[in-house]
Design a protein around this motif. Structure first.
Motif, PDB file in Angstrom:
ATOM      1  N   ASP A   1     -23.908  29.271  37.116  1.00  0.00           N
ATOM      2  CA  ASP A   1     -24.287  27.745  37.139  1.00  0.00           C
ATOM      3  C   ASP A   1     -24.975  27.435  35.861  1.00  0.00           C
ATOM      4  O   ASP A   1     -25.612  26.247  35.857  1.00  0.00           O
ATOM      5  N   LEU A   2     -25.235  28.157  34.727  1.00  0.00           N
ATOM      6  CA  LEU A   2     -26.049  27.683  33.665  1.00  0.00           C
ATOM      7  C   LEU A   2     -25.009  26.339  33.025  1.00  0.00           C
ATOM      8  O   LEU A   2     -23.768  26.501  33.221  1.00  0.00           O
ATOM      9  N   ARG A   3     -25.961  25.594  32.499  1.00  0.00           N
ATOM     10  CA  ARG A   3     -25.310  24.407  32.206  1.00  0.00           C
ATOM     11  C   ARG A   3     -25.208  24.283  30.518  1.00  0.00           C
ATOM     12  O   ARG A   3     -26.049  24.709  29.920  1.00  0.00           O
ATOM     13  N   LEU A   4     -24.134  23.735  29.819  1.00  0.00           N
ATOM     14  CA  LEU A   4     -24.239  23.704  28.621  1.00  0.00           C
ATOM     15  C   LEU A   4     -23.666  22.198  28.139  1.00  0.00           C
ATOM     16  O   LEU A   4     -22.604  21.730  28.977  1.00  0.00           O
TER      17      LEU A   4
ATOM     18  N   MET B   1     -22.046  20.902  31.597  1.00  0.00           N
ATOM     19  CA  MET B   1     -20.878  21.487  32.430  1.00  0.00           C
ATOM     20  C   MET B   1     -21.255  22.915  32.765  1.00  0.00           C
ATOM     21  O   MET B   1     -22.086  23.750  31.995  1.00  0.00           O
ATOM     22  N   ARG B   2     -20.891  23.753  33.975  1.00  0.00           N
ATOM     23  CA  ARG B   2     -21.179  24.939  34.363  1.00  0.00           C
ATOM     24  C   ARG B   2     -20.528  25.903  33.337  1.00  0.00           C
ATOM     25  O   ARG B   2     -19.546  25.715  32.871  1.00  0.00           O
ATOM     26  N   LEU B   3     -21.282  27.101  33.273  1.00  0.00           N
ATOM     27  CA  LEU B   3     -20.759  28.072  32.445  1.00  0.00           C
ATOM     28  C   LEU B   3     -19.497  28.668  33.117  1.00  0.00           C
ATOM     29  O   LEU B   3     -18.533  28.984  32.031  1.00  0.00           O
ATOM     30  N   PHE B   4     -19.322  28.782  34.164  1.00  0.00           N
ATOM     31  CA  PHE B   4     -18.248  29.467  34.716  1.00  0.00           C
ATOM     32  C   PHE B   4     -17.129  28.576  34.467  1.00  0.00           C
ATOM     33  O   PHE B   4     -15.941  28.821  34.217  1.00  0.00           O
TER      34      PHE B   4
ATOM     35  N   LEU C   1     -12.603  10.287  40.154  1.00  0.00           N
ATOM     36  CA  LEU C   1     -13.764  11.196  39.942  1.00  0.00           C
ATOM     37  C   LEU C   1     -14.855  10.381  39.248  1.00  0.00           C
ATOM     38  O   LEU C   1     -14.734   9.661  38.039  1.00  0.00           O
ATOM     39  N   GLU C   2     -16.131  10.353  39.651  1.00  0.00           N
ATOM     40  CA  GLU C   2     -16.972   9.364  38.986  1.00  0.00           C
ATOM     41  C   GLU C   2     -17.872  10.053  37.878  1.00  0.00           C
ATOM     42  O   GLU C   2     -18.074   9.537  37.029  1.00  0.00           O
ATOM     43  N   HIS C   3     -17.799  11.150  38.171  1.00  0.00           N
ATOM     44  CA  HIS C   3     -18.382  12.050  36.950  1.00  0.00           C
ATOM     45  C   HIS C   3     -17.607  13.298  36.703  1.00  0.00           C
ATOM     46  O   HIS C   3     -17.377  14.033  37.440  1.00  0.00           O
ATOM     47  N   VAL C   4     -17.406  13.362  35.073  1.00  0.00           N
ATOM     48  CA  VAL C   4     -16.694  14.445  34.750  1.00  0.00           C
ATOM     49  C   VAL C   4     -17.543  15.341  33.829  1.00  0.00           C
ATOM     50  O   VAL C   4     -18.354  14.528  33.245  1.00  0.00           O
ATOM     51  N   ASP C   5     -17.224  16.404  33.661  1.00  0.00           N
ATOM     52  CA  ASP C   5     -18.162  17.259  32.716  1.00  0.00           C
ATOM     53  C   ASP C   5     -17.277  17.792  31.428  1.00  0.00           C
ATOM     54  O   ASP C   5     -17.915  18.503  30.559  1.00  0.00           O
ATOM     55  N   MET C   6     -16.097  17.383  30.935  1.00  0.00           N
ATOM     56  CA  MET C   6     -15.291  17.610  30.086  1.00  0.00           C
ATOM     57  C   MET C   6     -14.616  16.358  29.652  1.00  0.00           C
ATOM     58  O   MET C   6     -14.013  15.663  30.435  1.00  0.00           O
ATOM     59  N   ASP C   7     -14.849  16.089  28.242  1.00  0.00           N
ATOM     60  CA  ASP C   7     -13.767  14.977  27.703  1.00  0.00           C
ATOM     61  C   ASP C   7     -12.414  15.730  27.839  1.00  0.00           C
ATOM     62  O   ASP C   7     -11.749  16.487  27.257  1.00  0.00           O
TER      63      ASP C   7
END
Length: 322
Positions: free
Chosen positions: A281-284, A256-259, A236-242
């Motif tokens: 799809d809101l991001r935070l 990260m997507r809200l969902f 995985l080249e890009h991750v949205d959570m540590d």
């Protein structure tokens, strides 16, 4: 040495401790006595974890009528003798077996595992070889440590392993997941078993991946994140959570997507948590503490154009502003 199963007598003692603590309310002296009993022998701790796990998982979602029985247990000092309460708890486990197995096989995994955590719980364990194992919420593992191997079977959930090359260099530490066998001599990594894959993240050292039916050995280097499933291994080249942050009691997100964020938070609480499609799809991005998921959710309207609709404590839906 393979972990022994706690005996019936020890399990009964653990049930007695649970009932005493529930009946006494907040009693620091009794809590300390319970901690001493748990620490007196590894079998005590295993039995305690399994009783707590069963008690928390046998709820209205799994066994019809369980809520009423658990209410009875909570007031057993006033309404039942201790022996009656123990019989009631044992009877609940037996009569609810079919529904429990049918609706929540994970609960059974936790009950039969060598080490397990309940929903929202995170714990650390020192393994027989001195390695450190941390279990995230709703996780369960079995150990097979003997003269030939050091093996951890991840039955459900997520773990973090920290091991040193100075400890038994002759045999690697292995972690068996549903999708692959992982091997490490010296390093720190996280393995999470999702419904459709296993996710592995390495922060120190490197981890070898053995995929079923594949003779080639894949290595995961420090700083890499991989997804493993029936199709193979994918970096995985890009991750949205540590992937490591939960060990510090945090969720750290990066666009990260809200969902997806709510899906992660739901792992630490009981009940329904979701959002409407138009805001999925809101991001935070941010750092969120896990110690109180309900308080964490209250922060969302402060950072996103959303509101919380809450029918009960166990049913929360995030919706867009009207």
């Amino acid at each position: 040495m393979t972990s022994a199963q706690p005996g019936a007598k020890t399990v009964k003692q653990a049930i007695q401790w649970m009932l005493r603590l529930r009946e006494s309310g907040h009693n620091p002296a009794l809590q300390q006595q319970c901690e001493q009993w748990r620490g007196a022998h590894p079998e005590h701790e295993q039995a305690w974890q399994r009783v707590i796990r069963m008690h928390q998982d046998l709820d209205l979602r799994a066994i019809p009528g369980a809520g009423l029985v658990l209410q009875t247990l909570e007031t057993s000092q006033r309404r039942l003798h201790r022996r009656q309460a123990l019989k009631l708890l044992g009877g609940l486990a037996m009569v609810g077996t079919a529904a429990w197995l049918g609706n929540d096989l994970d609960a059974l995994s936790g009950w039969t595992a060598d080490y397990a955590t309940s929903t929202g719980e995170r714990r650390s364990f020192t393994l027989p070889d001195g390695s450190l194992m941390q279990l995230n919420t709703h996780s369960a593992v079995d150990l097979a440590f003997n003269g030939q191997q050091r093996l951890i079977r991840l039955k459900q959930g997520e773990l973090m392993i920290t091991c040193s090359q100075a400890v038994n260099m002759q045999r690697p530490l292995r972690v068996q997941t549903r999708d692959a066998l992982l091997e490490v001599f010296d390093g720190r990594f996280v393995a999470r078993q999702d419904s459709d894959c296993t996710r592995v993240s390495v922060s120190h050292g490197r981890v070898a991946i053995h995929l079923p039916g594949n003779e080639l050995l894949q290595w995961i280097e420090a700083g890499q994140d991989w997804r493993l499933d029936a199709q193979g291994a994918q970096r995985l080249e890009h991750v949205d959570m540590d992937a490591m942050a939960w060990s510090e009691g945090l969720i750290v997100t990066r666009d990260m997507r809200l969902f997806d964020f709510l899906e992660q938070v739901s792992r630490y609480r009981h009940g329904y948590l979701g959002c409407s499609d138009e805001i999925a799809d809101l991001r935070l991005s941010g750092v969120f503490r896990l110690e109180d998921p309900e308080q964490l959710l209250q922060l969302l309207p402060q950072t996103l154009p959303v509101r919380l609709r809450q029918r009960t404590r166990w049913w929360v839906r995030v919706e867009g502003l009207a």
